[in-house]
Design a protein around this motif. Structure first.
Motif, PDB file in Angstrom:
ATOM      1  N   SER A  40       0.751  -1.061  -0.112  1.00 15.96           N
ATOM      2  CA  SER A  40      -0.074   0.078  -0.339  1.00 15.96           C
ATOM      3  C   SER A  40       0.758   1.143  -0.329  1.00 15.96           C
ATOM      4  O   SER A  40      -0.176   2.499  -0.325  1.00 15.96           O
ATOM      5  N   TYR A  41       1.972   1.195   0.050  1.00 15.26           N
ATOM      6  CA  TYR A  41       3.217   2.291   0.662  1.00 15.26           C
ATOM      7  C   TYR A  41       3.493   2.729  -1.076  1.00 15.26           C
ATOM      8  O   TYR A  41       4.194   3.817  -1.878  1.00 15.26           O
ATOM      9  N   GLU A  43       2.206   3.324  -4.762  1.00 16.39           N
ATOM     10  CA  GLU A  43       2.127   4.704  -4.511  1.00 16.39           C
ATOM     11  C   GLU A  43       2.836   6.237  -4.340  1.00 16.39           C
ATOM     12  O   GLU A  43       2.714   7.194  -4.956  1.00 16.39           O
ATOM     13  N   GLU A  44       2.901   6.214  -3.180  1.00 14.12           N
ATOM     14  CA  GLU A  44       3.673   7.329  -1.874  1.00 14.12           C
ATOM     15  C   GLU A  44       5.013   7.237  -2.418  1.00 14.12           C
ATOM     16  O   GLU A  44       5.419   8.342  -1.684  1.00 14.12           O
ATOM     17  N   HIS A  45       5.708   6.141  -2.501  1.00 18.75           N
ATOM     18  CA  HIS A  45       6.670   6.280  -2.336  1.00 18.75           C
ATOM     19  C   HIS A  45       7.186   7.214  -3.433  1.00 18.75           C
ATOM     20  O   HIS A  45       7.498   7.469  -4.669  1.00 18.75           O
ATOM     21  N   PRO A  46       8.322   8.522  -2.812  1.00 18.74           N
ATOM     22  CA  PRO A  46       9.216   9.665  -3.268  1.00 18.74           C
ATOM     23  C   PRO A  46      10.264   8.839  -5.192  1.00 18.74           C
ATOM     24  O   PRO A  46      10.195   9.948  -6.092  1.00 18.74           O
ATOM     25  N   SER A  49       7.725   3.569  -7.351  1.00 13.16           N
ATOM     26  CA  SER A  49       7.225   1.954  -7.128  1.00 13.16           C
ATOM     27  C   SER A  49       8.114   0.779  -7.128  1.00 13.16           C
ATOM     28  O   SER A  49       8.625   0.543  -6.843  1.00 13.16           O
ATOM     29  N   MET A  76       9.073   5.106   8.898  1.00 12.41           N
ATOM     30  CA  MET A  76       7.260   4.489   8.244  1.00 12.41           C
ATOM     31  C   MET A  76       7.482   3.701   8.240  1.00 12.41           C
ATOM     32  O   MET A  76       6.206   3.159   8.289  1.00 12.41           O
ATOM     33  N   TYR A  80       4.987  -1.368   8.034  1.00 14.70           N
ATOM     34  CA  TYR A  80       4.504  -2.157   7.259  1.00 14.70           C
ATOM     35  C   TYR A  80       4.864  -3.355   7.884  1.00 14.70           C
ATOM     36  O   TYR A  80       4.657  -4.472   7.286  1.00 14.70           O
TER      37      TYR A  80
END
Ligand code: HEM
Length: 125
Positions: A40-41, A43-46, A49, A76, A80
């Motif tokens: 779930s992370y 797409e958020e990864h700076p 992905s 963070m 997870y």
């Protein structure tokens, strides 16, 4: 957040490998012998992905550290966590919360004689 006293789930490397993003859509990575489901992370990864999916089902410790992630990124990661690698297959030891090293402080012996008393005793004796 409750105090972490929950049971730990242990995974073999074989099990982790199955979660490579292709077999079951889940992306698990290992960082320092801890297993994370970062699906779930992604797409958020700076960093995008793909940098993570490259390590899906594998040990990402070196890649994660090589980038030099911030302490925030490390914090963070904790969200997870799903388990740990079985003991026989670990690369290193999982760091236990380090206890502050207890310095064996010998309380300074109370000064029984001051310079003055030493001198006066010397003079008297
Ligand atoms: C699996 C291997 C991983 C690699 C190779 C990797 C690599 C990178 C790279 C190259 C950047 C820089 C992006 C940029 O500045 O354009 C970055 C940033 C970042 N990554 Fe990762 N990453 C990984 C996994 C993760 C994971 C699992 C998390 C958190 C759950 C995470 C959190 C972050 C954060 C918060 C940043 C922003 C910069 C920072 O705070 O350090 N990364 N990552």
């Amino acid at each position: 957040m409750s105090q972490e006293e929950e049971k730990v789930t242990y995974f073999t490397l074989e099990e982790v490998k199955k979660h490579d993003g292709a077999t079951d859509d889940r992306v698990w990575i290992i960082y320092k012998d801890i297993v994370y489901d970062v699906s779930s992370y992604l797409e958020e990864h700076p960093g995008g992905s793909e940098l993570i999916t490259e390590y899906a089902g594998k040990d990402a410790t070196k890649a994660f550290d090589d980038f030099g992630h911030s302490s925030d990124a490390k914090k963070m990661l904790k969200a997870y966590k799903i388990g740990e690698v079985v003991e026989e297959e670990r690369k290193g030891k999982i760091k236990k919360k380090e206890k502050p090293s207890v310095v064996n402080v010998n309380p300074a012996k109370p000064q029984t004689r001051s310079c003055f008393s030493i001198i006066t005793c010397g003079l008297c004796g």
